[in-house]
Design a protein around this motif. Structure first.
Motif, short mmCIF file in Angstrom:
data_model
loop_
_atom_site.label_atom_id
_atom_site.label_comp_id
_atom_site.label_asym_id
_atom_site.label_seq_id
_atom_site.Cartn_x
_atom_site.Cartn_y
_atom_site.Cartn_z
N SER A 35 12.58 38.18 -38.81
CA SER A 35 13.06 39.52 -38.52
C SER A 35 13.07 39.73 -37.01
O SER A 35 12.24 39.16 -36.30
N VAL A 36 13.99 40.53 -36.56
CA VAL A 36 14.04 40.96 -35.16
C VAL A 36 13.62 42.42 -35.14
O VAL A 36 14.37 43.29 -35.60
N ASP A 37 12.41 42.65 -34.71
CA ASP A 37 11.87 44.01 -34.58
C ASP A 37 11.92 44.80 -35.89
O ASP A 37 11.98 46.04 -35.87
N LYS A 39 14.34 45.25 -37.69
CA LYS A 39 15.63 45.92 -37.81
C LYS A 39 16.75 45.00 -38.26
O LYS A 39 17.75 45.45 -38.79
N THR A 62 18.34 46.58 -31.36
CA THR A 62 17.86 45.27 -30.91
C THR A 62 18.86 44.69 -29.92
O THR A 62 19.97 45.20 -29.76
N TYR A 63 18.46 43.61 -29.30
CA TYR A 63 19.36 42.92 -28.36
C TYR A 63 20.59 42.35 -29.06
O TYR A 63 21.57 41.97 -28.41
#
Length: 135
Positions: A35-37, A39, A62-63
């Protein structure tokens, strides 16, 4: 220059349903996920000839936002799997609750017959089944 395909990435609405579809129906194996943050969820699924990366954005922040915004604007694709018995493969999808778009295999553009699983029923990228012929 190019050696092989690393993966086919696809943005999906429901990573759990799509992962289950790839594992239960296509006999894939999730080799990594993360997972990325919290999100954006990502899972890599190994299949016989390639791996697919499933990407599910639950919320922005997110980026990856700019990249994912661009990717969802691109035209839809599908993936075609070679099968040795298209009737049996079609039955497997039907038995798993995924109806076929084509009731019977149809002639392809080459020496093969093909059938699509109903695209609206498939979580993730639409699936085409191809049985090659020696014509």
């Amino acid at each position: 220059m190019f050696e092989s395909v690393h993966h086919v990435g696809q943005i999906v609405d429901d990573i759990e349903a799509t992962t289950a579809f790839y594992e239960d129906v296509l006999d894939g194996t999730v080799t990594s996920s993360g997972s990325v943050d919290g999100k954006v969820d990502v899972a890599f699924v190994e299949l016989p000839e390639y791996r697919t990366e499933l990407i599910c954005r639950h919320e922005r922040g997110t980026y990856l936002d700019d990249l994912l915004d661009e990717l969802v604007e691109k035209p839809e694709s599908h993936v075609a799997f070679v099968v040795d018995d298209i009737a049996a493969a079609m039955a497997t999808f039907e038995d798993a609750g995924y109806p076929m778009h084509d009731e019977e295999p149809v002639e392809g553009l080459g020496p093969y017959v093909r059938a699509f699983v109903e695209p609206s029923a498939v979580p993730g990228m639409p699936i085409e089944l191809v049985e090659e012929r020696d014509d």
